[in-house]
Enzyme design. Structure first.
Site, short mmCIF file in Angstrom:
data_model
loop_
_atom_site.label_atom_id
_atom_site.label_comp_id
_atom_site.label_asym_id
_atom_site.label_seq_id
_atom_site.Cartn_x
_atom_site.Cartn_y
_atom_site.Cartn_z
N GLN A 1 0.83 -1.21 0.00
CA GLN A 1 0.00 0.00 0.00
C GLN A 1 0.87 1.26 0.00
O GLN A 1 1.89 1.32 0.67
CB GLN A 1 -0.90 -0.02 1.24
CG GLN A 1 -2.10 0.88 1.14
CD GLN A 1 -3.19 0.51 2.13
OE1 GLN A 1 -3.26 -0.61 2.57
NE2 GLN A 1 -4.04 1.46 2.46
N SER B 1 3.85 -6.66 2.75
CA SER B 1 2.51 -6.54 3.33
C SER B 1 1.46 -7.00 2.31
O SER B 1 1.41 -8.18 1.97
CB SER B 1 2.28 -5.09 3.80
OG SER B 1 1.07 -4.99 4.52
N LEU B 2 0.63 -6.09 1.80
CA LEU B 2 -0.34 -6.44 0.76
C LEU B 2 0.33 -7.20 -0.39
O LEU B 2 -0.25 -8.13 -0.97
CB LEU B 2 -0.98 -5.15 0.22
CG LEU B 2 -1.64 -5.23 -1.16
CD1 LEU B 2 -2.91 -6.04 -1.09
CD2 LEU B 2 -1.87 -3.85 -1.72
N ARG C 1 -9.62 -8.33 3.06
CA ARG C 1 -8.57 -7.79 3.93
C ARG C 1 -8.71 -6.28 4.04
O ARG C 1 -8.65 -5.70 5.14
CB ARG C 1 -7.21 -8.16 3.34
CG ARG C 1 -5.99 -7.64 4.11
CD ARG C 1 -4.74 -8.02 3.30
NE ARG C 1 -3.50 -7.83 4.06
CZ ARG C 1 -2.73 -6.75 3.99
NH1 ARG C 1 -3.11 -5.73 3.22
NH2 ARG C 1 -1.60 -6.67 4.68
N HIS D 1 -0.27 -3.79 11.02
CA HIS D 1 0.76 -4.69 11.57
C HIS D 1 1.02 -4.42 13.06
O HIS D 1 2.16 -4.36 13.50
CB HIS D 1 2.05 -4.59 10.75
CG HIS D 1 1.83 -4.98 9.31
ND1 HIS D 1 1.61 -6.28 8.92
CD2 HIS D 1 1.74 -4.23 8.19
CE1 HIS D 1 1.41 -6.31 7.62
NE2 HIS D 1 1.46 -5.08 7.15
N GLN E 1 0.05 -12.33 9.57
CA GLN E 1 0.70 -11.14 9.02
C GLN E 1 0.08 -9.82 9.48
O GLN E 1 0.79 -8.84 9.72
CB GLN E 1 0.65 -11.22 7.48
CG GLN E 1 1.54 -10.23 6.77
CD GLN E 1 0.87 -9.65 5.53
OE1 GLN E 1 -0.17 -9.01 5.61
NE2 GLN E 1 1.48 -9.86 4.39
#
Length: 293
Positions: free
Chosen positions: A9, A88-89, A113, A196, A245
């Site tokens: 992102q 991440s993503l 998500r 996170h 995650q």
């Protein structure tokens, strides 16, 4: 050995994917399939929306995923990864590109998500901050010392660059203390929540249910996952790490170091932006990097 990495992102931009849609029939078909799966024309927002449109989490995450995955798919036989990872993503993009997840299933999970994270952000005012030029251990020590608020290290991006995540008061106090401890910068980011961190627990629980009901396959190459920076090919382990995650830090520095230790001699970033190429170079100046967007 060739490593492919996929951005997270923040890499979005207006017009992303438009040339691909207009010049490649496979890409056009995949974009239209995405519009159908999502139930709205995300392509309209990607190609001709505003920055504000693209900043909506429900748009941002699927948009970056689509741009990255469709780029990889249109490479055909040229896409021959020895290893993959995503920030991440981007881990979802990496999993689809490596064949661990179908395109449709990956898109559905990314959409769920994004919506779950948005809900978690709205439930608790929270934020993130970038911290420059302090050792990882010192940042962790300061975060741990703020006992009555949630503050954790969220992204280990490269040596000397960590993003912290937590409640708004916690992040404000941490930034003051980190600057006093010698950080070059401790700058709050324009994000809607504490990604996170433990504050993402409601989103993690919601996403876990969706992931557990999704079929995962063995990928064509090892996927280095964010939670432990280790290569993985077992579908059940991949699912477990993917669920963890959302509330665990992204260990990107360690991921890149492990990929290099395991033989990576070049990194290709697939998707919008060039952030990951820069981070790879900060881990290893000698590493060959390129981007496909």
């Amino acid at each position: 050995m060739k490593a492919y990495v996929f951005p997270g992102q923040g890499a979005q931009f207006v017009g992303m994917g438009k040339d691909l849609y207009e010049t490649n029939s496979t890409a056009k078909e995949m974009f239209e399939k995405a519009n159908e799966v999502l139930g709205f024309r995300i392509t309209d927002l990607m190609f001709a929306g505003t920055d504000e449109d693209l900043r909506q989490t429900k748009v941002t995450q699927p948009a970056i995923f689509l741009h990255s995955v469709i780029l990889a798919k249109t490479m055909g036989d040229q896409f021959k990864p020895d290893m993959v990872a995503g920030h991440s993503l981007g881990e979802f993009s990496a999993l689809v590109a490596a064949g661990a997840l179908s395109f449709e299933d990956g898109l559905i999970l990314v959409s769920k998500r994004a919506q779950a994270m948005q809900k978690a952000c709205e439930a608790t005012p929270s934020t993130m901050a970038a911290v420059l030029a302090l050792p990882d251990g010192k940042v962790e020590e300061v975060c741990a010392g703020i006992m009555d608020e949630v503050v954790v290290a969220a992204n280990y991006n490269c040596p000397g660059q960590i993003v912290i995540s937590g409640s708004v008061p916690g992040i404000d106090r941490a930034c003051e203390q980190l600057l006093a401890a010698g950080a070059k910068r401790a700058l709050k980011l324009k994000v809607g929540g504490a990604f996170h961190s433990p504050l993402m627990e409601p989103a993690r629980a919601e996403l876990a249910e969706a992931i557990n009901h999704t079929t995962f396959c063995k990928p064509v190459c090892p996927v280095y996952q964010n939670v432990n920076a280790e290569p993985q090919t077992d579908p059940e382990a991949i699912k477990s790490n993917l669920i963890a995650q959302l509330t665990a830090p992204v260990r990107w520095t360690q991921t890149v170091m492990n990929m290099i230790a395991d033989g990576a001699d070049s990194f290709t970033e697939i998707g919008p932006g060039a952030v990951l190429q820069g981070l790879v170079k900060k881990v290893s100046k000698e590493m060959v990097t390129e981007g496909i967007q």
